[in-house]
Scaffold this active site. Structure first.
Site, mmCIF file in Angstrom:
data_model
loop_
_atom_site.group_PDB
_atom_site.id
_atom_site.type_symbol
_atom_site.label_atom_id
_atom_site.label_comp_id
_atom_site.label_asym_id
_atom_site.label_seq_id
_atom_site.Cartn_x
_atom_site.Cartn_y
_atom_site.Cartn_z
ATOM 1 N N ARG A 227 12.933 39.807 51.440
ATOM 2 C CA ARG A 227 14.254 40.431 51.635
ATOM 3 C C ARG A 227 14.281 41.681 52.505
ATOM 4 O O ARG A 227 15.362 42.267 52.684
ATOM 5 C CB ARG A 227 14.871 40.798 50.283
ATOM 6 C CG ARG A 227 15.087 39.642 49.343
ATOM 7 C CD ARG A 227 16.094 38.669 49.885
ATOM 8 N NE ARG A 227 16.364 37.589 48.930
ATOM 9 C CZ ARG A 227 16.517 36.324 49.265
ATOM 10 N NH1 ARG A 227 16.433 35.939 50.525
ATOM 11 N NH2 ARG A 227 16.768 35.412 48.341
ATOM 12 N N ASP B 85 8.851 29.780 46.369
ATOM 13 C CA ASP B 85 10.203 30.008 46.890
ATOM 14 C C ASP B 85 10.872 31.140 46.115
ATOM 15 O O ASP B 85 12.060 31.073 45.764
ATOM 16 C CB ASP B 85 11.055 28.730 46.826
ATOM 17 C CG ASP B 85 12.306 28.829 47.710
ATOM 18 O OD1 ASP B 85 13.136 27.913 47.657
ATOM 19 O OD2 ASP B 85 12.447 29.843 48.431
#
Lengths: 438, 323, 189
Positions: A71, A311
């Site tokens: 992120r 993931d």
């Protein structure tokens, strides 16, 4: 460069069973200056050495995650490279591959270097996957060569798949010339568009737009055909349907250079979990019915699927508080992947470790010049990226207590078997007795 | 018999007994509605809030009228107002509502599942689903049942005739919360439900749905249907993309004057409104005595009064036997 | 039929178990005849008298009173029914469902309403009935006829016509029907 510079001069991992790709043996492991010095039963502990007790544990090469969302840049409220690396270490990972769907996307050498720099000071090796297309827009190839120069070996537009077959073929051809690997998030936008969960009995009952299995399968089939035609290499991210697993199985038996990964939620959860509309269960590809979960497990067992990849997709709590069809898809995964595999997969531990450590390491082929030394084997001279696992210890998942900035784990309250006791990164004990050290 | 649920989120929350209870209590409230002063003090001192993220003046007014006729205080939070901006944390809005001290909140939202999530967050409040995405619209189905029961003779007589009643639900089932609620509701009372729709406007899976038959031929069903329940093609939900054109839709699935003539003498026609004349129903057909659309609307208030009464009149179940 | 002051569970769930009969069917019949005469005596001419039976226990008594008054006085008295579920002051404390819709088809303005119920207990039901009646016009006067007055009043309400005064303890239940009046208890399934 193997010296991390921040570990003890001498480290002794004592009393465990060493397991790597070469086999299993009762042995202690002595680490000096960040490298394994000796692996043998009943080693003498040098004076002044830091000791990590591994009684009842297995000592294995650090795990390697092919698929993590860190992120940063752009969504630091959900996670940063530092907090993500910490979660990775607690999960037993000594290397993660950061996905490029940051804001802005990682589609240039400079963007790659920025993230590598952020990762250099953390508790795990942070490698970077570059985008296949500029801005992940699916319109033009990104500078794959430049990014490869900066150390990238794996390219993907993950978060989305490359929609144009023509552009994907060109990518295969170009990547082949560079010797890098392309990875695909298989999702046909025109079939899946607007969907928020698997299209089937549950989506019909709940009144939520669905993403049919074929949205994934048409792209898997397409890329297999393109790989065949271009003699290219393709890695399929997060396979989730029986049809996809079958396609990959057949491609492998045809001798094509195809690898695949599966995420833990796709072998432990089904679409029935969405019954309460809790957005923690929203993910792409979506949770599928039991028959697909069984097919993924079978694929992991028979070698069709080469790796378990988390993931790991953190989303800050206020984002996941939106209605189901408005909340961003994704679940945390770094701290629970190993335990879920040990608890739910009926396989010998060595096969599970292959799926989490040396097989993913072989797929990403981390550049030794930039660190490397992941996946073992554990032998004198190798970089000390190790994980000590207690295979029978149980623990209960508390999303608020996880190291991630976010809380979106669908496994809250579940008791799992198997826990990381220590993690050693380039000779530095970054997790000791289940606690992260920095 | 199980106690009335705390929330009404879906027709699945009610069993046949619960449904019958609503219909019977609604009879009493229908009588209230016929008085010169249609008001009772039943919910005096209680506060009811409407939280409509999707605009619908008619449904919101129906609920607010129901609450006011029971002397409750009514607060309205409507879409577009500053407190209900899209993307603002739903949870914060709900916490504000609970802090104010609201007894019931009536929610309409474009996303399925929102009322269910809200019900999970509140402690002292009853949640009524006034329509969530494609999922459910229970009070609509209840007022449809009430209207049909009335047409079948009312009371226990009308109720008994639901057994084996042939109900055809026609139109965009795939995107319809009204259809999902109606199917459960009619089937719970013993009716035989047939779905008629273009193949693209059926849900991807009908597994587990209590449906007797599914077809694409409306004419075939009309000769035997007792109830024809029409659905609107919901342009705002993109339903228009699923058929080549509205003209083709009407040709295949519209209740035209020609088709209405095929109906049995005492068959009735229902529509949740608003009707789009000329698409799912011809203008002239909407005016036929068999079309009970205005009755549906007026029954809506009585049904919503009944639902509010059953939800809020249950504060403590351990009431003493004395009084 | 067990009295209205009961729990939310509908009659399908609970059963009244009688212990002792305090009035026989004949006693009930005689009480109705006597009360009818008292009503006629008190309301000379029976002009403007309307009988309103409270759902459900008072309805058949109101009808029997009307029939007796028709036989004895030749008067055709209008009969209505009233359900007070929506007017109770203890909504939420003791949830009670309406038994049936109210049916009052005459304007009560200027009328002498005789409310009829089977059992008078705390008086709260009658108070609710007085509130409800207000919706149908401004009555000239309201009188109260009950088959059984069992005591334990909580409000200043008194009956004008009583079939039988019956002292009871609070936990007992009184059941009134054409077959007689019994004391007993309510047993849930």
């Amino acid at each position: 460069m193997a010296d991390s510079g921040s570990g003890p001069a001498v480290l002794m991992i004592r009393g465990g069973t060493v397991i790597d790709a070469t086999g299993e043996r009762t042995a202690d492991v002595l680490v000096r200056q960040g490298r394994v010095e000796a692996v043998d039963a009943d080693l003498a502990t040098p004076r002044g050495a830091t000791v990590l007790e591994a009684d009842g544990c297995v000592v294995v090469p650090g795990l390697v995650d092919l698929h993590t969302h860190l992120r940063q840049p752009g969504r630091e409220e959900s996670e940063t490279v530092e907090t993500g690396a910490r979660a990775a270490s607690l999960g037993g990972f000594t290397a993660v591959v950061a996905m490029p769907n940051t804001e802005p996307a990682i589609d240039s050498a400079e963007a790659v270097r920025n993230v590598l720099e952020l990762g250099a000071k953390t508790t795990a090796e942070v490698a970077v996957a570059g985008a296949i297309t500029v801005g992940r827009n699916g319109e033009r190839l990104a500078p794959l060569g430049e990014m490869a120069e900066a150390g990238v070996t794996l390219f993907t537009d993950d978060g989305a798949g490359v929609q144009s077959a023509g552009l994907m073929r060109r990518a295969f051809e170009y990547a082949g010339g560079l010797g890098v690997t392309l990875a695909q998030h298989c999702e046909d936008g025109s079939l899946a568009g607007g969907g928020a969960m698997h299209e089937g009995a549950w989506s019909s009952r709940l009144g939520i737009p669905g993403m049919p299995a074929e949205a994934e399968e048409v792209m898997v089939a397409r890329d297999i055909a393109l790989a065949r035609a271009t003699r290219g290499r393709i890695h399929f991210l997060h396979l989730s349907t029986a049809g996809s697993v079958d396609l990959v199985r057949r491609a492998k038996s045809d001798g094509l250079a195809v690898t695949a990964e599966a995420a833990p939620h796709h072998f432990t959860l089904t679409d029935a979990c969405t019954a309460g509309y809790d957005p923690v269960f929203r993910v792409n590809p979506p949770l599928r019915p039991q028959a697909d979960v069984d097919a993924v497990k079978a694929g992991l067992a028979d070698g069709t699927i080469d790796a378990i990849a988390t993931d790991h997709a953190p989303h800050a709590p206020e984002l996941k508080d939106l209605p189901f069809d408005q909340a961003p898809p994704g679940m945390l995964g770094l701290q629970t992947a190993l335990s879920l595999a040990l608890t739910e997969l009926d396989m010998p531990i060595q096969r599970i470790l292959a799926l989490l450590s040396w097989q993913p390491a072989a797929i990403v082929r981390l550049d030794p010049a930039h660190g490397g030394g992941q996946g073992g084997p554990i032998e004198p001279g190798s970089v000390a990226n190790l994980c000590v696992i207690d295979p029978v210890a149980t623990w209960t998942v508390d999303p608020a207590a996880l190291a991630s900035r976010s809380r979106n784990s669908p496994f809250g309250g579940r008791t799992l078997r198997g826990r990381v006791r220590h993690t050693v990164f380039r000779g530095e004990p970054v997790v000791v007795d289940t606690e992260v050290q920095r | 018999m199980s106690p009335f649920p705390t929330h009404l989120l879906s027709m699945d929350d009610l069993d046949a007994d619960g449904i019958i209870e609503v219909l019977e209590v609604a009879d009493s409230f229908a009588e209230v509605g016929r008085r010169a002063n249609p008001k009772v003090p039943t919910l005096r001192g209680r506060t009811v809030a409407t939280l409509f993220f999707e605009d619908s003046t008619r449904t919101r007014m129906s609920f607010e009228t129901a609450a006011k006729r029971m002397s409750a205080d009514v607060l309205s939070f409507a879409a577009g107002s500053s407190s209900v901006k899209k993307g603002e944390s739903l949870r914060d809005t709900v916490e504000t509502i609970e802090a104010i001290g609201i007894d019931a909140v009536i929610i309409r939202h474009a996303s399925s599942g929102v009322p269910a999530r809200v019900a999970g967050w509140v402690d002292h409040c009853s949640v009524i689903n006034a329509g969530d995405g494609w999922h459910q619209h229970p009070t609509q189905a209840l007022l449809d049942l009430y209207t049909v029961r009335q047409a079948l003779g009312g009371g226990d007589v009308g109720l008994a005739r639901f057994e084996g009643l042939r109900v055809a639900i026609v139109g965009d089932i795939r995107h319809s919360r009204v259809a999902r609620s109606q199917i459960t509701a009619y089937a719970a009372l013993g009716a035989e439900v047939t779905l008629v729709a273009p193949a693209t406007l059926l849900p991807p899976s009908l597994e587990g749905w209590p449906v007797a038959a599914v077809g694409h031929d409306l004419d075939a069903v009309l000769a035997t249907a007792d109830v024809v329940s029409l659905l609107r093609v919901q342009q705002e939900r993109g339903s228009g993309e699923f058929v080549p054109s509205l003209r083709e839709y009407t040709a295949g699935f519209g209740l035209t004057v020609r088709r209405a003539a095929l109906l049995r003498k005492d068959a009735v026609i229902l529509h949740p409104g608003p009707i789009v004349r000329g698409v799912e129903i011809a203008s002239d057909v909407a005016e036929l005595p068999a079309a009970l659309i205005t009755e549906q609307v007026s029954n809506g208030v009585a049904i919503r009064m009944a639902v509010l009464f059953l939800l809020l009149g249950q504060a403590t179940r351990e009431g003493a036997l004395h009084g | 039929m067990a009295e209205r002051e009961r729990s939310h569970t509908r009659p399908r769930g609970a059963v009244f178990v009688p212990r002792v009969q305090v009035m026989s069917a004949d006693d009930v019949r005689r009480a109705i005849t006597r009360m009818a005469h008292e009503i006629a005596e008190r309301n000379r001419g029976l002009h403007h008298v309307v009988l309103i039976g409270l759902q459900t226990g008072g309805v058949s008594i109101a009808e029997r009173l009307a029939r007796t008054l028709a036989e004895v006085e030749g008067a055709d008295i209008p009969v209505g029914t009233l359900d007070v579920a929506f007017y109770r002051d203890d909504i939420g404390l003791r949830p009670v469902l309406p038994e049936a819709a109210t049916d009052i088809s005459v304007d009560l303005t200027g009328a002498t309403v005789v409310l009829v119920d089977d059992v008078l207990f705390t008086g709260r039901t009658i108070r609710a009935a007085l509130n409800a009646l207000g919706e149908y016009g401004r009555a000239q006067a309201v009188e109260l006829a009950v088959m059984v007055d069992r005591g334990h009043r909580e409000l200043p309400i008194r009956p004008d016509y009583v079939g039988k005064n019956l002292p009871t303890s609070r936990d007992e239940m009184v059941d009134v029907s054409d077959a007689g009046v019994s004391l007993g208890e309510l047993v849930g399934r």
